[in-house]
Design a protein around this motif. Structure first.
Motif, short mmCIF file in Angstrom:
data_model
loop_
_atom_site.label_atom_id
_atom_site.label_comp_id
_atom_site.label_asym_id
_atom_site.label_seq_id
_atom_site.Cartn_x
_atom_site.Cartn_y
_atom_site.Cartn_z
N UNK A 382 18.70 19.86 -20.28
CA UNK A 382 19.23 20.06 -19.07
C UNK A 382 19.34 21.55 -18.55
N UNK A 383 19.64 22.50 -19.35
CA UNK A 383 20.04 23.83 -19.12
C UNK A 383 18.37 24.46 -18.51
N UNK A 384 17.43 24.14 -19.30
CA UNK A 384 15.93 24.74 -18.86
C UNK A 384 15.49 24.03 -17.66
N UNK A 385 15.82 22.51 -17.33
CA UNK A 385 15.25 22.21 -16.11
C UNK A 385 16.23 22.77 -15.03
N UNK A 386 17.48 22.84 -15.20
CA UNK A 386 18.31 23.47 -13.99
C UNK A 386 17.58 24.89 -13.97
N UNK A 387 17.45 25.79 -14.90
CA UNK A 387 16.95 26.94 -14.50
C UNK A 387 15.54 27.02 -13.86
N UNK A 388 14.47 25.97 -14.07
CA UNK A 388 13.57 25.83 -13.58
C UNK A 388 13.61 25.35 -12.05
N UNK A 389 14.31 24.52 -11.76
CA UNK A 389 14.78 24.29 -10.58
C UNK A 389 15.65 25.05 -9.68
N UNK A 390 16.26 26.11 -10.37
CA UNK A 390 16.87 27.21 -9.40
C UNK A 390 15.73 28.10 -9.21
N UNK A 391 14.60 28.51 -10.01
CA UNK A 391 13.56 29.41 -9.77
C UNK A 391 12.70 28.56 -8.50
N UNK A 392 12.52 27.37 -8.62
CA UNK A 392 11.77 26.64 -7.70
C UNK A 392 12.50 26.57 -6.34
N UNK A 393 13.88 26.75 -6.08
CA UNK A 393 14.68 26.64 -4.89
C UNK A 393 14.09 27.25 -3.72
N UNK A 394 13.59 28.54 -3.97
CA UNK A 394 13.22 29.20 -2.55
C UNK A 394 11.96 28.88 -1.91
N UNK A 395 11.25 27.61 -2.76
CA UNK A 395 9.90 27.43 -2.13
C UNK A 395 10.32 26.14 -0.80
N UNK A 396 11.73 26.04 -0.78
CA UNK A 396 12.06 25.26 0.33
C UNK A 396 11.91 26.13 1.70
N UNK A 397 11.99 27.24 1.47
CA UNK A 397 12.08 28.17 2.60
C UNK A 397 10.23 28.83 2.87
N UNK A 398 9.40 28.10 2.03
CA UNK A 398 7.85 28.71 2.21
C UNK A 398 7.48 28.41 3.55
N UNK A 399 7.01 29.95 3.92
CA UNK A 399 6.10 30.03 5.23
C UNK A 399 4.67 30.44 5.10
N UNK A 400 3.92 29.23 5.49
CA UNK A 400 2.54 29.34 5.28
C UNK A 400 2.00 30.42 6.32
N UNK A 401 1.44 31.47 6.10
CA UNK A 401 0.84 32.25 7.17
C UNK A 401 -0.04 33.25 6.65
#
Length: 758
Positions: A382-401
């Motif tokens: 659970x701790x490891x999954x939460x850590x990786x999900x936190x690292x992945x969170x910025x992908x929600x603001x991904x801007x392809x340019x």
């Protein structure tokens, strides 16, 4: 089955067995295959096919590539006052500088043609800025060389006017800068990656011969694949970038597969088995894992074909080819070399490393971590999954340019020039190109439509701009209308301007002329259509890769839980890498240490390419670790002991392979172009996450929570059946030789040599 008649060995083991028994034939045959591939490649030569963007932009680019369209590169020279009060109208020095630039270019008929300036066109003046434009003379395709005299002449004028900004930029000068930087970068990556890999392999094995074997396999696989690219280059675009990616992937998988094989062979020999027995067990276990892993990598890379984009298709062919060659070499050349060398594999030991590294041992650290995770899988996982999900969170603001001019380092002079020209005359250095074909292109109706297009400049409120120019090619066969667009060429403003041009300005003008057709090319149009094609095909690529990988892993491990867990963990590590890429490159963190200028976006093609490549490469580790755990489980170990034992025994090879991959990918982070930096950093981070958090915590946690269900798929109880594909191998008792591994005189000699050395 009769006990005296051994089970027929699986294909992988039979191939490796033949290679080990006919070791000289296999080694010589492999080397002859490499030589033949190189000869074929040199005889055929790589055919330089043009790659085109998808959609309407690609259609226009194909017309522009017709022999009748000899379109030179356009260059622009900016003459700009350094203060706001300096304008072309009232500053004699600016006027004098313009005349000097024009005179210098006219004196170079082999470098500059069709010179336009404020002396002839009022549209070339904007406040304190004046613009001189010209076409690079000579044969198109060699513009990056032909433009050099013009660059020198403009530089001389700039030296005579230190109070003014006099600078040149355009297609030829930018291509020259990119070509020079890219070739230097790839040369740096190629020259650096091999020594770095060799040093790390020496540290891993502690012996020169053992360290050289993976490089030998990887190097010959890469040489063969790059040479054989001459064949598909007849119908697919293959360029230097494709060759460099083939080098990177080939070195990665070649070293990985060699490490898998060598590590298992050493482990079995350290347990007291002969070289022949050790090779047989390695073929049965690591060889099978290599085949499954290689097929998974090739399936993932094949997903690039679904994009329908020329460049991706060329990369897919090259990388699939090098992985296939590496797998073939791992099943033939590698066991033959190890059989030929025997105990000599461990010769050439390095002081302070050889004694410690020669014997394969379980990792105390990873074993202890795995035991802790297995005891409390939910908490650790659970701790490891939460850590990786936190690292992945910025992908929600991904801007392809597309980075556009930001692709190059900010300290490159042509980048400064291009930015200054873009600010003073938006759209000038990279205008949209309206490619018109049909009948009557030189007639009155088309001329009136082009004149009406000039009138659209005011109606579009600056979306399209002056100067709009035209050029006719091939006796009125092709008309090219250059239309400057607002924005930098790759930003949202430019895309909006492109939509205005395509959907409003052109239908209202050229669209009303019967008998003609048109399409828009250029930097903005190409990037827009490329991104649109990606957005349309990416979901299908994901479905293809994930679906086929699931089926392959399900067949290989006879379980639906194992492929589901593996795919989920891979997606989690890829998501974390995406998130870090957004934080670093889109948001600009670490821009100083890494030496780049953030432009608020991520290169559009990079996430898809990273997903395909990462998914394939990370499966190397998963397949190898899972195969070891499954082997222990089939050998009678309990589920917790199989998990901890499998992770501890595979830790050395996985850590070593990951360290080499991280080091090689990190080299790309030191290169100049921002796309390479993004690629290198994100790939290195993803491999590091996969080899540590995923391998050490999430995988054992997931398997522990699944328990026996993970290995209760259809057919698992048939292990050791007639086909021999899943026969168990225990650590305590060596498996009995099968009919493909009889002790010939050569293998007996190698066995006795191994015993005497041990």
């Amino acid at each position: 089955m009769n006990a005296t008649q051994p089970a027929r060995a699986p294909m992988v083991e039979r191939v490796a067995g033949w290679s080990a028994r006919h070791r000289k034939t296999a080694v010589v045959g492999w080397l002859l295959l490499v030589v033949a591939a190189v000869v074929v490649g040199q005889r055929l030569g790589t055919h330089n096919m043009n790659s085109y963007d998808p959609g309407l932009a690609g259609r226009a680019e194909r017309v522009l590539n017709r022999p009748v369209v000899q379109q030179p590169s356009a260059e622009s020279v900016l003459i700009q006052g350094r203060s706001a009060n300096q304008t072309y109208r009232n500053d004699p020095e600016m006027q004098r500088a313009v005349r000097e630039v024009v005179a210098a270019l006219r004196a170079l008929p082999k470098s500059a043609a069709d010179i336009q300036s404020p002396l002839t066109s009022p549209g070339h003046v904007s406040g304190r800025s004046a613009l001189v434009t010209f076409d690079v003379a000579g044969q198109p395709g060699h513009d990056d060389q032909a433009v050099v005299p013009a660059l020198n002449a403009v530089g001389a004028v700039a030296a005579h006017h230190p109070g003014l900004k006099v600078e040149e930029a355009g297609g030829a000068s930018v291509d020259r800068a990119i070509g020079s930087i890219t070739s230097q970068d790839f040369r740096k990556a190629e020259v650096t990656s091999v020594p770095v890999s060799l040093v790390l392999l020496i540290v891993v094995f502690g012996a020169l011969i053992a360290a050289g074997i993976p490089l030998l396999l990887a190097g010959t696989a890469v040489m063969s694949a790059i040479s054989l690219l001459a064949i598909p280059s007849r119908w697919l675009p293959i360029d230097s970038t494709t060759s460099s990616i083939v080098l990177l992937v080939g070195m990665a998988v070649g070293i990985d597969y060699s490490l898998f094989y060598l590590r298992r062979t050493r482990e079995e020999r350290a347990a007291g088995r002969s070289t022949a027995e050790a090779l047989r067990i390695a073929a049965h276990t690591s060889g099978r894992a290599i085949v499954v892993s290689g097929l998974t990598v090739m399936i993932a890379l094949a997903g690039l074909f679904l994009t329908g984009i020329d460049v991706f298709s060329g990369v897919a062919v090259g990388t699939i080819l090098v992985v296939g060659v590496a797998v073939l070499g791992s099943l033939t050349f590698l066991p033959a070399m190890l059989s030929l060398l025997g105990a000599w594999t461990d010769r050439g030991r390095i002081p302070f490393l050889g004694r410690r590294r020669t014997a394969a041992r379980e990792s105390k650290f990873w074993g202890a971590l795995a035991r802790a995770v297995v005891r409390r899988p939910l908490a650790w996982g659970g701790v490891a999954a939460i850590a990786l999900l936190a690292l992945a969170a910025p992908v929600l603001s991904l801007n392809l340019e597309d980075p556009g001019i930001h692709s190059l380092p900010s300290d490159v002079p042509v980048v400064h020039s291009l930015m200054d020209i873009s600010q003073a005359f938006p759209g000038g250095p990279a205008p949209a190109e309206v490619v018109v074909t049909g009948s009557g292109l030189g007639g009155r109706q088309v001329s009136q439509a082009v004149a009406a297009l000039h009138g659209q400049v005011a109606a579009t409120h600056g979306a399209i701009r002056e100067p709009i120019t035209t050029a006719m090619f091939g006796h009125d066969q092709v008309l090219v209308v250059s239309v400057p667009l607002a924005g930098s060429g790759t930003d949202a403003m430019s895309n909006t301007a492109l939509t205005t041009l395509r959907d409003h300005a052109l239908p209202a003008t050229l669209g009303k002329v019967p008998g003609i057709s048109y399409a828009v090319a250029g930097l903005t149009a190409g990037n827009h259509d490329f991104d649109a094609q990606l957005a349309k095909t990416v979901p299908w690529v994901f479905v293809f890769v994930l679906g086929l990988a699931f089926v392959l892993l399900m067949i290989s491990f006879r379980s639906v839980f194992i492929p589901a867990l593996s795919i989920g963990l891979n997606l989690l590590s890829v998501g974390a890498a995406y998130g870090l890429m957004v934080l670093i490159f889109q948001d600009g963190h670490l821009s100083g240490p890494l030496g780049f200028t953030a432009y608020g976006g991520i290169t559009p093609w990079l996430p898809l390419f990273m997903f395909v490549l990462l998914f394939g490469l990370s499966m190397d580790y998963h397949v190898f670790i899972l195969s070891r755990i499954r082997e222990l489980r089939l050998g009678g170990a309990s589920a917790p002991n199989a998990i901890t034992g499998g992770i501890a025994s595979s830790a050395g090879v996985v850590t070593s392979a990951a360290a080499i991959m991280v080091a090689v990918f990190s080299i790309f982070a030191t290169l100049s172009l921002i796309e390479f930096k993004m690629f290198g950093v994100a790939m290195a981070v993803a491999v590091l996450i996969d080899a540590t958090i995923v391998r050490g915590v999430l995988l054992p946690a997931g398997l522990a929570m699944l328990g026996d269900r993970a290995w209760s798929g259809p057919g698992l109880r048939r292990a050791g059946g007639s086909n021999g594909a899943t026969a168990s191998i225990t650590v305590s008792e060596p498996p009995r030789p099968t009919n493909g591994w009889s002790r010939t005189r050569e293998t007996a000699d190698s066995m006795s040599s191994a015993r005497s050395t041990e």
